[in-house]
Design an enzyme around this catalytic site. Structure first.
Site, PDB file in Angstrom:
ATOM      1  N   GLY A 201       0.886  -1.279  -0.078  1.00 39.02           N
ATOM      2  CA  GLY A 201      -0.131   0.054  -0.018  1.00 39.02           C
ATOM      3  C   GLY A 201       0.942   1.350   0.050  1.00 39.02           C
ATOM      4  N   ASP A 202       2.017   1.047  -0.445  1.00 32.26           N
ATOM      5  CA  ASP A 202       3.006   2.400  -0.069  1.00 32.26           C
ATOM      6  C   ASP A 202       4.210   1.936  -1.035  1.00 32.26           C
ATOM      7  OD1 ASP A 202       4.301   4.718   0.389  1.00 32.26           O
ATOM      8  OD2 ASP A 202       3.385   4.922   2.277  1.00 32.26           O
ATOM      9  N   ASP A 203       5.374   2.594  -0.865  1.00 31.95           N
ATOM     10  CA  ASP A 203       6.572   2.043  -1.726  1.00 31.95           C
ATOM     11  C   ASP A 203       7.009   0.725  -1.781  1.00 31.95           C
ATOM     12  OD1 ASP A 203       6.566   4.833  -2.716  1.00 31.95           O
ATOM     13  OD2 ASP A 203       7.949   5.423  -1.001  1.00 31.95           O
TER      14      ASP A 203
END
Length: 474
Positions: A201-203
């Site tokens: 859900g992020d990098d």
């Protein structure tokens, strides 16, 4: 080999095993090390602290389930890591100042992040969410074969550690789970990441080296990093450097990877006062699909800035150089194919007093998505307009080469360069539908060499120039 079932540890997915596991680890440490073996079953536990010469082995069918009891994740003792700017709760699996540790096998760790993602942080200003794996000042770490799902926050987070191998793992966090980065080495040396699948859900992978306030990290760079043969899905970036990079990031190779739907692809981000130098980065053989912008270097990253800092950090006017002025140099990108991009083909914005220096992009094939797309910022920067299907945008760069560029762009210049020096463009093939745009647009550029190349560019003028000096077009 210590079979956990022989030491009062339950695999029923109901009993809490936090203390029983801690007791077994103490026994293993006293006996000089060994393997903590989990056969098939479900094991509830809070924070597990490994010691030197220990392997945590999850056999096929074994699953560690993170306890939903917040008391099972005590805040990290700041005396163990003095000066660190990121004090938080202890990770599901952690270690401090340990050597020869491993987490391996074909089993699974379920961080059960849904117990944390939308809840308060215990009434404190600290971040209450634990990482899944977090190692401080450790040496000789191996993470191999396991699957990690639903991390409460960052998934794998080594800090100030050396000789790290992460191989053949799978990370799956929901695409909308907050701050669930995949692999985040901070101020680490000799890191090898290979054959992994990361969907978060992020990098997906981020290289960092501390903030300007972090005395534990900021004098130690993140260096000697290899990332290869990985697939990366969703998230905000495929491979990211920054924004915490006060210790610098150097000697990085990224090769033979596929990014799908990762918002940005290769993403470097920082701002004034973060300091540090990003240098000697090589990217080769990358396939991207359905990203906002394949390549981003952003010197005006907006997140985390205080309101009273905004003018100082984000003015586009040149400011005096300082010890904590960030630097980008010697970045080489080759053999990249990006399809269905929506915002911009490439975006680089250097700081006026510290331009992005020594960038080469070669054999870059990029197609902007056809049809209607939602405009978005190619990079997260204050004052930057949202873009849709734009070309290559370079601002405040010097000593830059673009070679063998094949670009399909709609209603924009293929390449726009402003406030820059020493630019070479050799062979650019443009497919465009905009007659009122140019293949190359230069503004406030000094010393550029451009080889026209060929293609179906419909622009009336191949190059448009404004306030430029020493420009050669052949």
């Amino acid at each position: 080999m210590y079979n956990v079932l022989d030491y009062k540890i339950q695999k029923d997915g109901i009993a809490d095993n936090t203390q029983a596991i801690a007791d077994l680890i103490a026994k293993i440490e006293q006996e000089g090390g060994g393997t903590l073996y989990f056969p098939a079953g479900q094991y509830i536990t809070g924070s597990i602290e490994l010691k030197s010469n220990m392997t945590l082995y999850l056999d096929a069918g074994a699953e560690i389930l993170a306890s939903d009891d917040r008391a099972k994740y005590p805040f990290i003792d700041e005396k163990k890591i003095p000066g660190w700017d990121g004090v938080t709760k202890g990770a599901i699996i952690t270690a401090f100042h340990a050597k020869n540790i491993a987490v391996i096998g074909r089993g699974k760790i379920d961080g059960r992040g849904y117990n944390w993602w939308h809840k308060s942080t215990d009434g404190t200003t600290r971040d209450g969410r634990p990482r899944t794996l977090q190692f401080f000042s450790c040496d000789n770490i191996r993470i191999d074969g396991i699957t990690i799902v639903n991390s409460p926050m960052w998934t794998i987070h080594p800090v100030c550690s050396n000789n790290i191998t992460i191989h053949g793992i799978t990370i799956q966090n929901p695409w909308d789970s907050p701050n669930t980065d995949g692999i985040n080495p901070e101020s680490c040396s000799n890191v090898h990441i290979s054959n992994c699948h990361i969907d978060v859900g992020d990098d997906c992978v981020t290289l960092k080296s501390g903030t300007q306030n972090d005395s534990y990290q900021r004098l130690k760079p993140c260096e000697n990093i290899t990332i290869t043969n990985c697939t990366m899905v969703n998230g905000h970036g495929g491979v990211v450097i920054g924004s915490e990079m006060s210790g610098g990031v150097k000697n990085v190779t990224i090769s033979n990877c596929v990014f799908y739907g990762t918002d940005r692809g290769i993403r470097i981000k920082t701002r004034r006062k973060r300091g540090g130098t990003v240098e000697d980065i090589r990217v080769n053989n990358i396939i991207m699909n359905d990203v906002f912008c394949p390549i981003v270097i952003n010197g005006f990253y907006r997140c985390g800035a205080k309101p009273y800092e905004l003018e100082e950090l984000f003015t586009r006017e040149k400011r005096p150089l300082a010890e904590n002025t960030p630097t980008f140099q010697n970045i080489y990108i080759s053999n990249v194919t990006a399809r269905n991009c929506t915002s911009a083909a490439c975006f680089m914005m250097g700081i006026p007093e510290s331009p992005i220096t020594g960038v080469s992009i070669e054999n870059f094939v990029v197609d902007m998505k056809q049809g209607e797309v939602k405009p978005v910022q190619p990079a997260m920067a204050y004052g930057l307009p949202e873009m849709a299907k734009n070309g290559i945008k370079l601002y405040n760069v010097q000593d830059v080469m673009l070679k063998d560029i094949r670009i399909a762009v709609y209603d924009d210049n293929a390449v726009t360069i402003e406030d820059s020096q020493n630019v070479t463009i050799e062979f650019i093939m443009v497919r465009s539908t905009a007659k009122d745009k140019s293949a190359v647009s230069l503004k406030n550029v000094e010393n550029a060499y451009i080889s026209k190349g060929i293609g179906s560019c419909l622009a009336e003028d191949f190059a448009h120039m404004e306030n430029c000096r020493q420009i050669t077009i052949k």
